[in-house]
Enzyme design. Structure first.
Site, PDB file in Angstrom:
ATOM      1  CE  LYS A 284      52.081  45.754  55.173  1.00  0.00           C
ATOM      2  NZ  LYS A 284      52.530  45.323  53.716  1.00  0.00           N
ATOM      3  CD  GLU A 371      47.466  33.928  44.444  1.00  0.00           C
ATOM      4  OE1 GLU A 371      48.159  34.250  45.266  1.00  0.00           O
ATOM      5  OE2 GLU A 371      46.162  33.735  44.811  1.00  0.00           O
ATOM      6  NE  ARG A 399      46.254  31.686  46.845  1.00  0.00           N
ATOM      7  CZ  ARG A 399      45.852  31.760  48.088  1.00  0.00           C
ATOM      8  NH1 ARG A 399      46.115  31.166  49.051  1.00  0.00           N
ATOM      9  NH2 ARG A 399      44.964  32.861  48.234  1.00  0.00           N
TER      10      ARG A 399
END
Length: 644
Positions: A284, A371, A399
């Site tokens: 990243k 989730e 979700r």
């Protein structure tokens, strides 16, 4: 910087005409262009993840015949380089702005955006569907899913792998899953040996030798031994055994910034049939030292900044956000009650749980992008007498809807859901907007729902919810509120009771020529906007606080003393808080006209929240005009009867 090579690329076809020797230079210009554009953006955007996918994006569009070959980017917050290379270079400056291009892939924006994404872990399922569609239709094309290591923590990704690796009706899709491992969480740093093995195992010699050995040893006692030996030998060098078990040919890990490794490996894999799996390791913030050193901080750019200096804190004191209010309350509550357990699905920073994690590490649980598991895990904790608090974005609770109903509400378990990012979220757009939680939670038996109007009320609402003996949701928006001072002492709100914040002139003081007496029933942070409109209309304003249980007594009293109702919420009108008010009025026998103001039955585009709210008529002026248009200036002072 003029970006001389990048400015010649208006489509991937232009990219594929370049000699391989030019690709490193192109990648450098592309990375600089993304950094320069975001550093001059008013609304910012995802930074670190996009800097990390530059070479991978170049390699994919160079090797695959896009858009005929389908690229599906998981989550999609790493697609800025992809957008630049697919004809949207000059539009990148408008990304996430009102009227500009989206920060995520959108099918209606470009044919190169083959699947709309914004939530994680959907790419493998979608790419599998595309690959099977090609087989069914007799088309020779490939589907590629690019998924991050964080997204691989979700069960949906493994459900897709489990399904994609086996034939269906004799058909096996030609698809490639690319695991973009940008945290080195799966494998150690790569080197020359890994690069060599990747090219070897993706090439024809390895495949031919493997298939030849299978044909020789088949139906002999040595076949199973050889198969297991190959798996275990390969597994000692690369961490791909689990993906091989799913039916994928695993290759990697390789350096995702090394075009000399990426391109020949992708070329080999594109030529193969059936499900393939490539593991690449990226960094990243690659190429921007500040982002490389602090990938969490530089995950997203907040707005304009100097790339040479990095992000600089504003000298203007920032208002306290609702997320900070939640984080402070969570720590204070945890000090008082040892039963409290905090849960987040991979949103520690976003949900304001950094301090809680530091202070109460044994009671902090980041379950990854899972989730469904987060909600049922909380239910299990509650069964054993603990007090779980699930910090989750409104858009992500969608979700886990089955778990919310079946595992928590059906059993009436005391789980607190702190719903951050309720309502419009601005630049992230429709994929992240929390527009639907009022409608989809209030219809669930046993569920309670609180809508605090400001920062102090949010703290007290969270405390109130924590005392409740059943499941309860507290919703609050992204960013800061009205700037109300927050009381340190926690005091429970009267359960299911609203309050009158402003009262209009008494009906007996009005003549028949005056405007009707209006009551605005406000749910959530639009209260202060409602107060502004009410000053112009001399309307009553009720801060309802609770959508469920609704304050039926207040609704009845307001119905007896007013000519019309206006309900106001920053959620969808269909099935929302206004619908709850109308249901209550009908049940009590009142028949007042009701104007429901909220979010319409459409997906709201990305842009800054004040502009979006004004466009929807949910600023003070818009609310005033909507009321005047509906009810006019002449009253209907004949009050309808009500069942007592």
């Amino acid at each position: 910087m003029n970006y001389p090579l990048l400015r010649t690329i208006d489509s991937p076809a232009d990219l594929r005409r370049l000699p391989r020797t030019e690709l490193v230079k192109l990648a450098g210009e592309l990375r600089a262009y993304v950094l320069d554009t975001l550093s001059n953006s008013k609304v910012g955007g995802h930074l670190g993840s996009n800097l990390g996918t530059v070479e991978l994006t170049v390699a994919l569009h160079y090797v695959f015949n896009t858009p005929e070959d389908r690229l599906v980017w998981d989550v999609g917050h790493q697609t800025y380089p992809h957008k630049v290379l697919t004809g949207r270079r000059e539009q990148l400056a408008t990304i996430r702005h009102l009227g500009g291009i989206s920060g995520f892939p959108r099918r209606d924006e470009s044919p190169y955006d083959t699947f709309g994404t914004g939530h994680s872990s959907t790419s493998i399922s979608a790419a599998h569907g595309m690959a099977m569609a090609a087989k069914i239709k007799g088309e020779d094309r490939r589907a590629v899913a690019i998924i991050g290591d964080g997204s691989m923590t979700a069960g949906m990704a493994f459900e897709a792998l489990n399904n994609a690796g086996v034939p269906h009706g004799g058909l096996l899709g030609n698809m490639l899953v690319i695991l973009n491992d940008n945290d080195m969480s799966i494998s150690p740093p790569v080197g020359a040996l890994n690069k060599y093995l990747a090219r070897l195992m993706s090439g024809n010699f390895y495949s031919s030798a493997r298939e030849g050995a299978k044909s020789v040893l088949k139906n002999t006692p040595l076949y199973e031994f050889a198969r297991r030996f190959e798996e275990h030998t390969k597994g000692m060098v690369v961490p791909g055994t689990i993906f091989e078990e799913f039916g994928f040919n695993y290759v990697g890990p390789i350096d995702g910034h090394d075009l000399d490794a990426l391109i020949p490996t992708l070329e080999n894999l594109r030529a193969k049939k059936g499900p393939q799996f490539l593991h690449v390791v990226t960094k990243k913030g690659q190429g921007y030292k500040l982002a490389e050193a602090d990938p969490v901080k530089y995950h997203a750019a907040p707005g304009k900044f100097d790339p040479a200096v990095g992000f600089v804190k504003s000298t203007t004191p920032a208002k306290t956000t609702f997320t900070q209010i939640f984080g402070e309350w969570l720590c204070d509550m945890a000090e008082q009650d040892l039963r409290l357990v905090g849960i987040t699905p991979a949103m520690r920073e976003g949900s304001g749980m950094v301090d809680f994690h530091k202070r109460f590490p044994t009671r902090y649980h980041d379950v990854g992008i899972a989730e469904q598991h987060a909600v049922t895990f909380a239910a299990g904790l509650a069964c054993e007498g603990l007090k779980p608090v699930v910090a989750i974005y409104s858009t992500f609770l969608q979700r886990a809807y089955d778990q919310l109903i079946h595992d928590v509400a059906l059993q009436n378990l005391p789980v607190v859901f702190a719903l951050d990012r309720a309502g419009l979220v601005g630049a992230d757009g429709a994929t992240h907007a929390g527009n639907y939680d009022i409608a989809f939670t209030r219809c669930i038996p046993n569920m309670a729902l609180l809508t605090p109007a400001d920062e102090n009320e949010c703290r007290q609402a969270l405390f109130t919810a924590y005392q409740h003996k059943g499941p309860v949701t507290v919703r609050y928006p992204r960013g800061a509120g009205a700037g109300v001072a927050v009381e340190k002492e926690m005091t429970a709100l009267a359960w299911g009771k609203g309050e009158i914040r402003r009262e209009s002139g008494k009906p007996q003081a009005r003549s028949a020529q005056e405007a009707p007496r209006i009551a605005i029933l406000s749910f959530g942070t639009l209260l202060y906007t409602a107060m502004q409109a009410a000053e112009q209309l001399d309307a009553t304003v009720a801060n309802m606080r609770f959508v469920k249980p609704l304050d039926h007594a207040m609704v009845a009293e307001l119905a007896r003393t007013h000519d019309a109702f206006v309900t106001l919420e920053d959620g969808c009108v269909m099935g929302g808080a206004g619908s709850a008010v109308m249901e209550a009025m009908q049940a009590a026998g009142f028949n007042l006209p009701v104007l429901q103001l909220g979010l319409p039955d459409e997906y709201i585009e990305h842009g800054d929240v004040p502009s979006l709210m004004a466009s929807l008529g949910l600023d003070a002026s818009g609310i005033e005009q909507s009321i005047l248009k509906r009810f006019g200036a002449r009253p209907s002072l004949v009050r309808p009867a009500a069942n007592q």
